[in-house]
Design an enzyme around this catalytic site. Structure first.
Site, PDB file in Angstrom:
ATOM      1  N   ARG A 120      68.874  -1.864  95.555  1.00  0.00           N
ATOM      2  CA  ARG A 120      69.529  -0.153  95.261  1.00  0.00           C
ATOM      3  C   ARG A 120      69.713   0.314  96.855  1.00  0.00           C
ATOM      4  O   ARG A 120      69.571  -0.020  97.651  1.00  0.00           O
ATOM      5  CB  ARG A 120      68.446   0.637  94.615  1.00  0.00           C
ATOM      6  CG  ARG A 120      68.304   0.098  93.160  1.00  0.00           C
ATOM      7  CD  ARG A 120      67.363   1.397  92.390  1.00  0.00           C
ATOM      8  NE  ARG A 120      66.500   1.473  91.864  1.00  0.00           N
ATOM      9  CZ  ARG A 120      65.321   0.311  90.955  1.00  0.00           C
ATOM     10  NH1 ARG A 120      64.602  -0.090  92.441  1.00  0.00           N
ATOM     11  NH2 ARG A 120      65.295   0.862  89.935  1.00  0.00           N
ATOM     12  N   LYS A 139      61.867   2.931  92.929  1.00  0.00           N
ATOM     13  CA  LYS A 139      62.135   4.666  92.319  1.00  0.00           C
ATOM     14  C   LYS A 139      60.365   4.764  92.209  1.00  0.00           C
ATOM     15  O   LYS A 139      59.846   3.652  91.908  1.00  0.00           O
ATOM     16  CB  LYS A 139      62.768   4.492  90.948  1.00  0.00           C
ATOM     17  CG  LYS A 139      64.072   4.572  91.449  1.00  0.00           C
ATOM     18  CD  LYS A 139      64.802   4.679  89.947  1.00  0.00           C
ATOM     19  CE  LYS A 139      66.333   4.747  89.289  1.00  0.00           C
ATOM     20  NZ  LYS A 139      67.339   4.524  88.978  1.00  0.00           N
ATOM     21  N   HIS A 183      76.408  -0.561  94.108  1.00  0.00           N
ATOM     22  CA  HIS A 183      75.567  -0.931  92.306  1.00  0.00           C
ATOM     23  C   HIS A 183      76.043  -2.693  92.109  1.00  0.00           C
ATOM     24  O   HIS A 183      75.347  -3.433  90.733  1.00  0.00           O
ATOM     25  CB  HIS A 183      75.475   0.105  91.101  1.00  0.00           C
ATOM     26  CG  HIS A 183      74.258   0.170  91.298  1.00  0.00           C
ATOM     27  ND1 HIS A 183      72.728   0.985  91.932  1.00  0.00           N
ATOM     28  CD2 HIS A 183      73.975  -0.063  89.855  1.00  0.00           C
ATOM     29  CE1 HIS A 183      71.781   0.459  91.198  1.00  0.00           C
ATOM     30  NE2 HIS A 183      72.341   0.265  89.649  1.00  0.00           N
ATOM     31  N   ARG A 191      74.492  -4.977  93.338  1.00  0.00           N
ATOM     32  CA  ARG A 191      72.690  -5.680  92.194  1.00  0.00           C
ATOM     33  C   ARG A 191      73.403  -5.978  90.956  1.00  0.00           C
ATOM     34  O   ARG A 191      72.172  -7.273  90.415  1.00  0.00           O
ATOM     35  CB  ARG A 191      72.170  -4.067  92.392  1.00  0.00           C
ATOM     36  CG  ARG A 191      70.644  -4.143  91.539  1.00  0.00           C
ATOM     37  CD  ARG A 191      70.486  -2.327  91.933  1.00  0.00           C
ATOM     38  NE  ARG A 191      69.698  -2.219  90.926  1.00  0.00           N
ATOM     39  CZ  ARG A 191      68.158  -2.559  90.586  1.00  0.00           C
ATOM     40  NH1 ARG A 191      68.024  -2.988  92.305  1.00  0.00           N
ATOM     41  NH2 ARG A 191      67.000  -2.258  90.236  1.00  0.00           N
ATOM     42  N   HIS A 200      61.991  -3.272  87.737  1.00  0.00           N
ATOM     43  CA  HIS A 200      62.894  -1.697  86.577  1.00  0.00           C
ATOM     44  C   HIS A 200      60.704  -1.745  85.477  1.00  0.00           C
ATOM     45  O   HIS A 200      60.779  -2.836  86.102  1.00  0.00           O
ATOM     46  CB  HIS A 200      63.427  -2.539  85.305  1.00  0.00           C
ATOM     47  CG  HIS A 200      64.953  -2.534  86.186  1.00  0.00           C
ATOM     48  ND1 HIS A 200      65.593  -3.655  85.380  1.00  0.00           N
ATOM     49  CD2 HIS A 200      65.657  -2.223  86.511  1.00  0.00           C
ATOM     50  CE1 HIS A 200      66.993  -3.415  85.980  1.00  0.00           C
ATOM     51  NE2 HIS A 200      67.039  -1.668  86.680  1.00  0.00           N
ATOM     52  N   TYR A 204      71.172  -7.045  80.704  1.00  0.00           N
ATOM     53  CA  TYR A 204      71.779  -8.168  81.713  1.00  0.00           C
ATOM     54  C   TYR A 204      72.122  -9.226  81.017  1.00  0.00           C
ATOM     55  O   TYR A 204      72.863 -11.093  81.542  1.00  0.00           O
ATOM     56  CB  TYR A 204      70.532  -8.858  82.933  1.00  0.00           C
ATOM     57  CG  TYR A 204      71.186  -7.372  84.260  1.00  0.00           C
ATOM     58  CD1 TYR A 204      72.316  -7.221  84.552  1.00  0.00           C
ATOM     59  CD2 TYR A 204      70.311  -6.241  84.298  1.00  0.00           C
ATOM     60  CE1 TYR A 204      72.822  -6.203  85.192  1.00  0.00           C
ATOM     61  CE2 TYR A 204      70.289  -5.490  84.872  1.00  0.00           C
ATOM     62  CZ  TYR A 204      71.469  -6.060  85.961  1.00  0.00           C
ATOM     63  OH  TYR A 204      71.701  -3.868  86.462  1.00  0.00           O
TER      64      TYR A 204
END
Length: 328
Positions: free
Chosen positions: A163, A198, A269, A272, A295, A304
């Site tokens: 990210r 995150k 992004h 990414r 994730h 995806y």
């Protein structure tokens, strides 16, 4: 009723009078904009049309009827967002009827619009991604410092799927200060990058040969900036020695993608998404892609697989003899 409002086609006189009173209420007492009142009138005209087709008045509508009409609108091609707006108008009308003592319950209260499918993330084709990664800016040939930095940025974003915030937070080397501040760093001998993702979660992401070479070249010239000491360990810095911001990375990447001749301006992004999509196309290993992207849920990564199916569908359309109808 204003001239902008739509007539309640097919409505019984009593129902038309109720709609008229409600629109007057929202126009005068709630002081809603004329455009909003017009939209409400159109929504209620649709409601009256459905009720008339079902042979009932507006006061007799039940939740089952509303659900059936939602299904009809959805089957007719109306988007989930559009249906949600219609339901909002109907819900307000029946809430007002309830306050007026005309209905015992709001038949729209617990009815929800169909969920919109999540939009597919935008990813580059493999050729475009490689074209961007291999690009060298001719106009900046006299500035090897800037060229080395931007090339390393592209390789890290596309080669490791980070990210932009994670890239901004990287330091050139591991340090106690980086650990205390929750920052990541690159470890060239181990060919990996330690990322603070995150939720404060850390993960290790491998570095490919192209990214290793680009980062090594950048680190070799990074200190040539006269004010590099101000960076306090930041991996990517600007000309004033400060840590490169996310906005600056967006701007540099957009400019570089246009210079490389790509049809679409590229943002971080997008690289990414390209990393994830291309890795999944090659490996088919959804769990590995999940780990690399950081994730928390496999469901987030599964988007995806839809991109991968699009890739397969395009390949089929382009190559399979049964993909095209014979011309007359």
């Amino acid at each position: 009723m204003s001239n902008d409002a739509a007539p309640t086609v097919g409505a019984a006189p009593a129902d038309a009078a109720l709609v008229e009173r409600y629109l007057e209420h929202v126009r005068v007492e709630r002081r809603l904009a004329a455009r909003t009142v017009t939209l409400y009138s159109l929504d209620l005209a649709k409601l009256a049309e459905f009720a008339a087709a079902a042979g009932m008045g507006l006061l007799a509508v039940q939740p089952a009827h509303v659900r059936r009409w939602v299904a009809q609108m959805h089957a007719g091609g109306r988007s989930g967002r559009g249906i949600a707006l219609v339901l909002s108008g109907w819900r307000g009308f029946y809430a007002w009827l309830g306050r007026e003592g005309r209905v015992a319950a709001n038949p729209v209260q617990d009815v929800r619009a169909p969920r919109q499918p999540r939009p597919l993330p935008k990813a580059l084709g493999v050729d475009d991604a490689v074209r961007l990664a291999d690009f060298h800016a001719d106009g900046e040939a006299s500035d090897p410092w800037l060229e080395a930095r931007d090339a390393a940025l592209v390789e890290l974003l596309y080669g490791s799927g980070l990210r932009v915030g994670e890239v901004v937070g990287l330091d050139a080397v591991a340090s106690d200060a980086a650990l205390r501040a929750g920052r990541g760093w690159v470890d060239l001998p181990a060919a990996e990058v330690q990322v603070q993702g995150k939720g404060g979660k850390r993960r290790s992401v491998p570095l490919g040969q192209a990214a290793l070479a680009a980062l090594a070249q950048w680190l070799a010239v990074r200190g040539q900036c006269p004010q590099a000491a101000r960076a306090q360990g930041a991996l990517f810095i600007g000309r004033h020695g400060t840590r490169l911001s996310a906005q600056s990375i967006w701007q540099r990447l957009r400019r570089r993608s246009l210079q490389a001749g790509l049809a679409t301006p590229v943002h971080p992004h997008m690289l990414r998404h390209s990393f994830a999509s291309h890795l999944l196309q090659s490996s088919g290993d959804l769990r590995a892609v999940q780990e690399l992207l950081g994730h928390a849920s496999i469901g987030t990564t599964q988007v995806y697989t839809r991109l991968d199916f699009q890739h397969l569908a395009k390949a089929y359309d382009a190559a399979h003899p049964r993909a095209h109808r014979k011309k007359d």
